[in-house]
Design a protein around this motif. Sequence first.
Motif, short mmCIF file in Angstrom:
data_model
loop_
_atom_site.label_atom_id
_atom_site.label_comp_id
_atom_site.label_asym_id
_atom_site.label_seq_id
_atom_site.Cartn_x
_atom_site.Cartn_y
_atom_site.Cartn_z
N MET A 209 24.32 3.17 57.35
CA MET A 209 25.59 3.69 56.86
C MET A 209 26.60 2.55 56.68
SD MET A 209 26.91 6.48 55.80
CE MET A 209 25.76 7.68 56.46
N GLN A 210 26.60 1.62 57.61
CA GLN A 210 27.50 0.48 57.50
C GLN A 210 27.18 -0.34 56.25
OE1 GLN A 210 30.06 -0.07 59.33
NE2 GLN A 210 30.67 -2.16 58.82
N GLU A 211 25.91 -0.52 55.96
CA GLU A 211 25.50 -1.26 54.77
C GLU A 211 25.94 -0.55 53.49
OE1 GLU A 211 21.44 -3.05 52.63
OE2 GLU A 211 21.34 -2.18 54.65
N LEU A 212 25.77 0.76 53.47
CA LEU A 212 26.17 1.54 52.30
C LEU A 212 27.67 1.41 52.03
CD1 LEU A 212 24.13 4.82 52.90
CD2 LEU A 212 23.78 3.22 51.03
N VAL A 213 28.46 1.62 53.07
CA VAL A 213 29.92 1.62 52.91
C VAL A 213 30.43 0.22 52.57
CG1 VAL A 213 32.10 1.98 54.13
CG2 VAL A 213 30.26 3.65 54.35
N THR A 214 29.88 -0.78 53.21
CA THR A 214 30.28 -2.16 52.92
C THR A 214 29.97 -2.51 51.47
OG1 THR A 214 29.96 -2.86 55.22
CG2 THR A 214 29.93 -4.59 53.54
N THR A 215 28.80 -2.09 50.99
CA THR A 215 28.40 -2.39 49.62
C THR A 215 29.27 -1.67 48.61
OG1 THR A 215 26.12 -2.71 50.37
CG2 THR A 215 26.46 -2.41 48.01
N VAL A 216 29.51 -0.38 48.84
CA VAL A 216 30.35 0.39 47.91
C VAL A 216 31.75 -0.18 47.85
CG1 VAL A 216 31.45 2.63 47.52
CG2 VAL A 216 29.03 2.54 48.15
N SER A 217 32.36 -0.43 48.99
CA SER A 217 33.74 -0.92 49.00
C SER A 217 33.84 -2.30 48.39
CB SER A 217 34.31 -0.91 50.42
OG SER A 217 33.56 -1.74 51.28
N GLY A 218 32.92 -3.19 48.74
CA GLY A 218 32.96 -4.55 48.20
C GLY A 218 32.78 -4.58 46.70
N TRP A 219 31.82 -3.79 46.22
CA TRP A 219 31.56 -3.74 44.77
C TRP A 219 32.75 -3.17 44.03
CZ3 TRP A 219 31.36 0.23 41.19
CH2 TRP A 219 30.78 -0.08 39.96
N ALA A 220 33.29 -2.04 44.51
CA ALA A 220 34.40 -1.38 43.81
C ALA A 220 35.63 -2.26 43.76
CB ALA A 220 34.72 -0.06 44.49
N LEU A 221 35.97 -2.90 44.87
CA LEU A 221 37.14 -3.77 44.89
C LEU A 221 36.96 -4.95 43.94
CD1 LEU A 221 37.88 -3.77 48.73
CD2 LEU A 221 39.21 -2.62 46.96
N ASN A 222 35.74 -5.47 43.89
CA ASN A 222 35.47 -6.61 43.00
C ASN A 222 35.56 -6.18 41.53
OD1 ASN A 222 34.39 -9.41 42.48
ND2 ASN A 222 32.72 -8.20 41.60
N VAL A 223 34.95 -5.06 41.18
CA VAL A 223 34.97 -4.58 39.80
C VAL A 223 36.40 -4.30 39.34
CG1 VAL A 223 34.44 -2.53 38.40
CG2 VAL A 223 32.63 -3.66 39.68
N LEU A 224 37.22 -3.80 40.25
CA LEU A 224 38.60 -3.45 39.89
C LEU A 224 39.55 -4.62 40.04
CD1 LEU A 224 38.72 0.06 41.59
CD2 LEU A 224 38.48 -0.42 39.16
N GLY A 225 39.05 -5.75 40.56
CA GLY A 225 39.91 -6.92 40.72
C GLY A 225 40.96 -6.73 41.78
N ILE A 226 40.60 -5.98 42.85
CA ILE A 226 41.54 -5.71 43.93
C ILE A 226 41.22 -6.59 45.12
CG2 ILE A 226 42.39 -3.93 45.53
CD1 ILE A 226 41.61 -1.85 43.42
N SER A 227 42.23 -7.12 45.76
CA SER A 227 42.03 -7.95 46.94
C SER A 227 41.35 -7.14 48.03
CB SER A 227 43.37 -8.47 47.46
OG SER A 227 43.21 -9.08 48.72
N GLY A 228 40.40 -7.76 48.72
CA GLY A 228 39.70 -7.10 49.81
C GLY A 228 40.47 -7.06 51.10
N LEU A 229 41.64 -7.67 51.15
CA LEU A 229 42.42 -7.72 52.37
C LEU A 229 43.11 -6.37 52.61
CD1 LEU A 229 44.05 -11.24 51.96
CD2 LEU A 229 42.04 -10.61 53.29
#
Length: 229
Positions: A209-229
Amino acid sequence: MISEPIEFPVEGSSARVSGLFLAPAGARLVYLMAHGAGAGMRHPFLETIAQRLAARRIATFRYQFPYMEEGRRRPDPPHLLHATVKAAVQEASRLGEGLPIVAGGKSMGGRMTSSAAAKSPLPGVRGLVFLGFPLHPAGKPGDERARHLYAVDLPMLFLQGTRDALAGLDLLKPVCDRLGDLAELHIIEGGDHSFKVLKRSGRTEEEVMQELVTTVSGWALNVLGISGL
């Protein structure tokens, strides 16, 4: 956190369906999650994903398809499923008050989202996230269900288990290769279509579950150009 219950109409039909909107303070985007064919929006898997994404300041909007809302087992015809996706996109845009949207969901829900996007653009949707894309029926390998993806002009994230009986990786990888830069395939080692892993794998449900959520959030933030902070 507690999700806000929502009800909204499906244009072009008499159906009204319910949804659950979970918006943490300072939300940066909305992930619109449709359920799979056999379980509704309150399935523990989707609830866990929603809660964990909220901890990462990602809002989620889950919703029912009409057949699930009415307690029927057989999914609605594609045109009604597509209309429901479009209605949910509109509702997510209203609830999110201008936040960017990524859409998709579990199994059939993700496939109905992408096939709706292939027919006509989904306003405000900036990417698609598939939690187990159902490429073919169990025991009947093929890639016909992916053909509509080539008409979708959005970034796509595929999260697939190595034991997924509905998506042989030998078939899904070529699909992603053909989609080129629009597609990213993230493989969940040992996961089945529900992302369950065998005990002998040495992996826990918590780790998956941690892998799934980390992947979804990281990918979405990157695609949208949003800071991960």
